[in-house]
Structures are given as C-alpha cells and as structure tokens.
Write a protein that holds these residues in place. Sequence first.
Motif, PDB file in Angstrom:
ATOM      1  N   GLU A 140      78.164  -7.479  65.521  1.00 43.05           N
ATOM      2  CA  GLU A 140      77.312  -6.354  65.908  1.00 43.05           C
ATOM      3  C   GLU A 140      75.883  -6.825  66.206  1.00 43.05           C
ATOM      4  N   VAL A 141      75.380  -7.661  65.318  1.00 49.13           N
ATOM      5  CA  VAL A 141      74.026  -8.184  65.515  1.00 49.13           C
ATOM      6  C   VAL A 141      73.952  -9.017  66.779  1.00 49.13           C
ATOM      7  N   HIS A 142      74.964  -9.809  66.978  1.00 50.41           N
ATOM      8  CA  HIS A 142      74.982 -10.652  68.182  1.00 50.41           C
ATOM      9  C   HIS A 142      74.909  -9.785  69.436  1.00 50.41           C
ATOM     10  N   LYS A 143      75.711  -8.733  69.459  1.00 51.26           N
ATOM     11  CA  LYS A 143      75.699  -7.837  70.618  1.00 51.26           C
ATOM     12  C   LYS A 143      74.324  -7.181  70.770  1.00 51.26           C
ATOM     13  N   ASP A 144      73.780  -6.669  69.655  1.00 52.60           N
ATOM     14  CA  ASP A 144      72.463  -6.016  69.705  1.00 52.60           C
ATOM     15  C   ASP A 144      71.376  -6.993  70.162  1.00 52.60           C
ATOM     16  N   THR A 145      71.446  -8.185  69.598  1.00 58.95           N
ATOM     17  CA  THR A 145      70.434  -9.189  69.944  1.00 58.95           C
ATOM     18  C   THR A 145      70.545  -9.580  71.414  1.00 58.95           C
ATOM     19  N   VAL A 146      71.768  -9.776  71.865  1.00 58.04           N
ATOM     20  CA  VAL A 146      71.967 -10.133  73.272  1.00 58.04           C
ATOM     21  C   VAL A 146      71.465  -9.002  74.172  1.00 58.04           C
ATOM     22  N   GLU A 147      71.810  -7.764  73.815  1.00 58.42           N
ATOM     23  CA  GLU A 147      71.339  -6.628  74.621  1.00 58.42           C
ATOM     24  C   GLU A 147      69.809  -6.564  74.609  1.00 58.42           C
ATOM     25  N   PHE A 148      69.240  -6.722  73.413  1.00 62.19           N
ATOM     26  CA  PHE A 148      67.780  -6.678  73.295  1.00 62.19           C
ATOM     27  C   PHE A 148      67.139  -7.812  74.103  1.00 62.19           C
ATOM     28  N   LEU A 149      67.688  -9.019  73.928  1.00 62.21           N
ATOM     29  CA  LEU A 149      67.120 -10.163  74.647  1.00 62.21           C
ATOM     30  C   LEU A 149      67.313 -10.021  76.159  1.00 62.21           C
ATOM     31  N   GLU A 150      68.449  -9.490  76.565  1.00 60.61           N
ATOM     32  CA  GLU A 150      68.674  -9.258  77.990  1.00 60.61           C
ATOM     33  C   GLU A 150      67.657  -8.256  78.529  1.00 60.61           C
ATOM     34  N   ALA A 151      67.444  -7.177  77.762  1.00 60.01           N
ATOM     35  CA  ALA A 151      66.455  -6.169  78.180  1.00 60.01           C
ATOM     36  C   ALA A 151      65.061  -6.796  78.239  1.00 60.01           C
ATOM     37  N   GLN A 152      64.718  -7.584  77.221  1.00 60.31           N
ATOM     38  CA  GLN A 152      63.410  -8.244  77.202  1.00 60.31           C
ATOM     39  C   GLN A 152      63.295  -9.259  78.331  1.00 60.31           C
ATOM     40  N   LYS A 153      64.405  -9.960  78.584  1.00 58.58           N
ATOM     41  CA  LYS A 153      64.418 -10.960  79.656  1.00 58.58           C
ATOM     42  C   LYS A 153      64.176 -10.280  81.003  1.00 58.58           C
ATOM     43  N   VAL A 154      64.869  -9.164  81.230  1.00 56.66           N
ATOM     44  CA  VAL A 154      64.691  -8.428  82.483  1.00 56.66           C
ATOM     45  C   VAL A 154      63.249  -7.944  82.595  1.00 56.66           C
ATOM     46  N   THR A 155      62.737  -7.385  81.484  1.00 58.98           N
ATOM     47  CA  THR A 155      61.351  -6.894  81.495  1.00 58.98           C
ATOM     48  C   THR A 155      60.382  -8.034  81.772  1.00 58.98           C
ATOM     49  N   ALA A 156      60.574  -9.159  81.099  1.00 56.57           N
ATOM     50  CA  ALA A 156      59.683 -10.305  81.290  1.00 56.57           C
ATOM     51  C   ALA A 156      59.784 -10.837  82.715  1.00 56.57           C
ATOM     52  N   ILE A 157      61.002 -10.924  83.225  1.00 52.26           N
ATOM     53  CA  ILE A 157      61.195 -11.433  84.594  1.00 52.26           C
ATOM     54  C   ILE A 157      60.556 -10.481  85.606  1.00 52.26           C
ATOM     55  N   ARG A 214      57.997  -8.456  84.997  1.00 54.61           N
ATOM     56  CA  ARG A 214      56.545  -8.454  84.816  1.00 54.61           C
ATOM     57  C   ARG A 214      55.889  -9.731  85.306  1.00 54.61           C
ATOM     58  N   LEU A 215      56.607 -10.831  85.269  1.00 57.66           N
ATOM     59  CA  LEU A 215      56.013 -12.121  85.622  1.00 57.66           C
ATOM     60  C   LEU A 215      55.413 -12.137  87.029  1.00 57.66           C
ATOM     61  N   PRO A 216      56.150 -11.709  88.063  1.00 54.43           N
ATOM     62  CA  PRO A 216      55.529 -11.717  89.403  1.00 54.43           C
ATOM     63  C   PRO A 216      54.328 -10.769  89.491  1.00 54.43           C
ATOM     64  N   ILE A 217      54.418  -9.644  88.790  1.00 56.79           N
ATOM     65  CA  ILE A 217      53.305  -8.685  88.812  1.00 56.79           C
ATOM     66  C   ILE A 217      52.072  -9.305  88.166  1.00 56.79           C
ATOM     67  N   LEU A 218      52.259  -9.902  86.980  1.00 53.90           N
ATOM     68  CA  LEU A 218      51.132 -10.543  86.299  1.00 53.90           C
ATOM     69  C   LEU A 218      50.596 -11.716  87.115  1.00 53.90           C
ATOM     70  N   SER A 219      51.515 -12.468  87.696  1.00 49.86           N
ATOM     71  CA  SER A 219      51.108 -13.616  88.504  1.00 49.86           C
ATOM     72  C   SER A 219      50.299 -13.155  89.717  1.00 49.86           C
ATOM     73  N   GLN A 220      50.772 -12.130  90.394  1.00 44.56           N
ATOM     74  CA  GLN A 220      50.066 -11.602  91.568  1.00 44.56           C
ATOM     75  C   GLN A 220      48.711 -11.033  91.162  1.00 44.56           C
ATOM     76  N   LYS A 221      48.699 -10.332  90.041  1.00 44.71           N
ATOM     77  CA  LYS A 221      47.441  -9.761  89.547  1.00 44.71           C
ATOM     78  C   LYS A 221      46.440 -10.878  89.274  1.00 44.71           C
ATOM     79  N   PHE A 222      46.891 -11.924  88.610  1.00 37.71           N
ATOM     80  CA  PHE A 222      46.000 -13.040  88.301  1.00 37.71           C
ATOM     81  C   PHE A 222      45.513 -13.707  89.590  1.00 37.71           C
TER      82      PHE A 222
END
Length: 150
Positions: A72-89, A91-99
């Motif tokens: 259960e934790v593995h699934k939750d962690t993977v889902e959380f990390l996938e969501a965070q990964k998508v969010t980070a990916i 945001r990265l071009p936006i932050l990069s362009q802003k900078f």
Amino acid sequence: EFMDRERGLRGQVRLASENLFDEKRKAKTLKNDLLYESSEHLEALKKHHEKVKNSIEGKIESLKEKERLEIEVHKDTVEFLEAQKVTAIERLPILSQKFENEFEEKANEFKKITSQQNELYEKLERLRERRRIEISEEELKQKLENDERM
C-alpha cells in the motif's frame, strides 16, 4: 557653474553605479531563491517519504499486515512521487523561462545603465575640456593685457 555641473554629473554617475549594484544584487538573490526553492521541494519529498515509511513500520502487527501495508505504501509513494514528478517537470520550464526572462531584463537594464554611465563620463570630459579652453582663453587675455600695459 562648471563645478556644479561636474558635481551633478558625478552624482548621476554614482546613482547609476548604485542602481547597477542593486540590480546585480537582485539578480543574485533571484538565483539563490530559485535554488533554495528547488532544494526545499526535494527536502519536502524526502521528509514525506520518510514519514510514510516510519508510520507504516510503527503500525505493523504481523508479517502479513506488514506486507500488505508495504504494498500500500509503495503504491501511495509511487503515486505521490509520480504526481510530484509531473508537477516538478511541468514547473521546471516555467521557472527556467521566468529566470531567463528576468535575467535578460536585468542584462538590458545593465546595458542601459552602462550606456548612461558612459554618456555621463563623455559629458564630464567635454565639460572639463571646455573649462580648460576657457581658462586658457582667460590666461591669454590677461597675458595680452599685461603685455599691452608694458
């Protein structure tokens, strides 16, 4: 009058230099803020993962329950990390362009201030040359008057 103009130009040069220093400091602060924000995000991910792991280990009563919870934790962690990964990916071009945009703005401001500073130095040099000519003319007039008196 020349001295007043020279002081005014020196003040303008000093103000331009101070503005340039402030803009460099702001660009450096922006860069540091972006780096700090990125490291904070990574730390949050690490802390979240650690909390989930510790919470599950504390609740395990039996091997079967432990295996079920780990899955259960593995699934939750993977889902959380996938969501965070998508969010980070995302945001990265936006932050990069802003900078990049802000860096370009600061570079343009720097060029403008440098250009203004160069113009002020040129004006100051022209005023100095004009003053030298005026002084030379006055000295020649005085010398001519002295020669005429003699």
